[in-house]
Design a protein around this motif. Structure first.
Motif, mmCIF file in Angstrom:
data_model
loop_
_atom_site.group_PDB
_atom_site.id
_atom_site.type_symbol
_atom_site.label_atom_id
_atom_site.label_comp_id
_atom_site.label_asym_id
_atom_site.label_seq_id
_atom_site.Cartn_x
_atom_site.Cartn_y
_atom_site.Cartn_z
ATOM 1 N N TRP A 102 0.845 -1.201 0.000
ATOM 2 C CA TRP A 102 0.000 0.000 0.000
ATOM 3 C C TRP A 102 0.881 1.252 0.000
ATOM 4 N N ALA A 105 2.353 2.049 -3.324
ATOM 5 C CA ALA A 105 1.387 2.652 -4.240
ATOM 6 C C ALA A 105 1.245 4.148 -4.024
ATOM 7 N N TYR A 132 -0.137 -3.822 -3.190
ATOM 8 C CA TYR A 132 -0.123 -2.814 -4.253
ATOM 9 C C TYR A 132 -1.321 -3.006 -5.175
ATOM 10 N N HIS A 135 -4.595 -1.912 -3.516
ATOM 11 C CA HIS A 135 -4.705 -0.452 -3.490
ATOM 12 C C HIS A 135 -5.163 0.087 -4.840
ATOM 13 N N GLN A 136 -4.529 -0.374 -5.917
ATOM 14 C CA GLN A 136 -4.855 0.160 -7.235
ATOM 15 C C GLN A 136 -6.299 -0.148 -7.627
ATOM 16 N N TYR A 140 -8.515 2.999 -7.894
ATOM 17 C CA TYR A 140 -8.610 3.255 -9.333
ATOM 18 C C TYR A 140 -9.412 2.127 -9.972
ATOM 19 N N TYR A 144 -8.447 -0.385 -13.193
ATOM 20 C CA TYR A 144 -7.865 -1.689 -12.887
ATOM 21 C C TYR A 144 -8.872 -2.828 -12.879
ATOM 22 N N GLU A 151 -0.329 -3.933 -15.107
ATOM 23 C CA GLU A 151 0.958 -3.249 -15.026
ATOM 24 C C GLU A 151 1.980 -3.918 -15.954
#
Length: 310
Positions: A102, A105, A132, A135-136, A140, A144, A151
């Motif tokens: 986290w 990120a 990570y 979190h994304q 977002y 995502y 990624e």
């Protein structure tokens, strides 16, 4: 705290009980983060964390892991996470490693080396990428989850392999999808099934972990999730083992943990912990396959052997 509100996030709301559970988890994570941000020493944060409701305490340790990793990554920071893990946080080591992800990120990449310095275990360090990915997907979500962004050539950990890093990030995205879907098995499965088939196994693994550790679903709903994930049952079970083991190790097993572990992976949380420990204890050698992936495969294989044992 409003950032943990499902309506602010635009997440599915299944009902008031699930909404309260998922929002409380988010708020508890942020509380742990705040305790780490405010503490003069890691031990000070630990004292406050131990006063939180026990069934949510693991999420607070995850948030504190993020907070201390942020502090490690800032100028003049250092060794906060390592010192934190010397105390009772060692019982929540999986969650703390996820919290480091986290922090990554939120920090610029040139700060990652310092922020992740405590993630030195060559096996467990991959858990930071799970954090990570969560979190994304959580912040977002459109990019995502709904647009299935992946990624490319992820630069951490050093030496990669970058392709496998993307897989672990997907496991974190799958874990977040359980929240995005409001713990509704069909909504979560619909979101996962919209991804390319090559990514679904890791996504279902993450969702199986969240369904066991976070919960907010009853027995009938978990059975529905199993039906939807029937093509990826070994991965769902492996994720559930991780969750059961994490809660057992920390002494945070709830009735839901026991029920979900029994349904999704066929063992008790204690057995899940024993299985994870046994799979980790064997040497990993010099295979090109990352140790973390070998660990996951051993767990899936161990579960299969338990099911076929007389």
């Amino acid at each position: 705290m409003k950032e943990a509100n499902l309506s602010v996030r635009g997440f599915h709301v299944k009902g008031p009980a699930a909404r309260t559970m998922l929002e409380t988890i988010g708020e508890t994570f942020l509380t742990g983060y705040a305790y780490a941000a405010e503490a003069r020493e890691p031990a000070e944060a630990e004292e406050r964390l131990e006063e939180l409701p026990w069934q949510f305490r693991g999420f607070a340790y995850e948030g504190a892991g993020m907070g201390f990793a942020i502090r490690d990554g800032l100028p003049f920071g250092g060794r906060q996470v390592s010192r934190f893990l010397e105390g009772r946080a060692r019982n929540h080591v999986y969650m703390v490693y996820v919290g480091i992800g986290w922090a990554m990120a939120r920090l610029p990449r040139f700060r990652w080396a310092k922020a992740s310095a405590a993630a030195a275990d060559p096996l467990l360090r991959w858990l930071a990428l799970d954090g990570y990915g969560f979190h994304q997907a959580y912040f977002y979500t459109d990019r995502y989850v709904r647009r299935q962004y992946q990624e490319p050539n992820f630069p951490w950990p050093a030496g990669g392999p970058a392709r496998y890093a993307s897989r672990v990030i997907d496991q974190g995205i799958g874990r977040a999808i359980w929240f995005v879907g409001g713990a509704d098995p069909d909504v979560a499965a619909d979101l996962i099934d919209a991804f390319d088939e090559s990514r679904r196994a890791d996504l279902y693994s993450g969702a199986g972990l969240a369904a066991t550790y976070a919960g907010a679903a009853d027995e009938a709903e978990l059975r529905a999730f199993l039906r939807r994930g029937r093509n990826h049952l070994p991965q769902v079970a492996q994720g559930s083992v991780f969750a059961g083991a994490a809660r057992f190790r920390a002494g945070l097993v709830t009735p839901h943990t026991t029920m979900a572990s029994g349904l999704l992976c066929g063992v008790t949380p204690e057995q899940a912990s024993d299985l994870a420990d046994a799979a980790r204890a064997e040497p990993f050698g010099t295979s090109d396959v990352p140790a973390y992936e070998l660990w996951r495969r051993r767990i899936a294989s161990g579960l299969a052997e338990l099911r076929t044992a007389p």
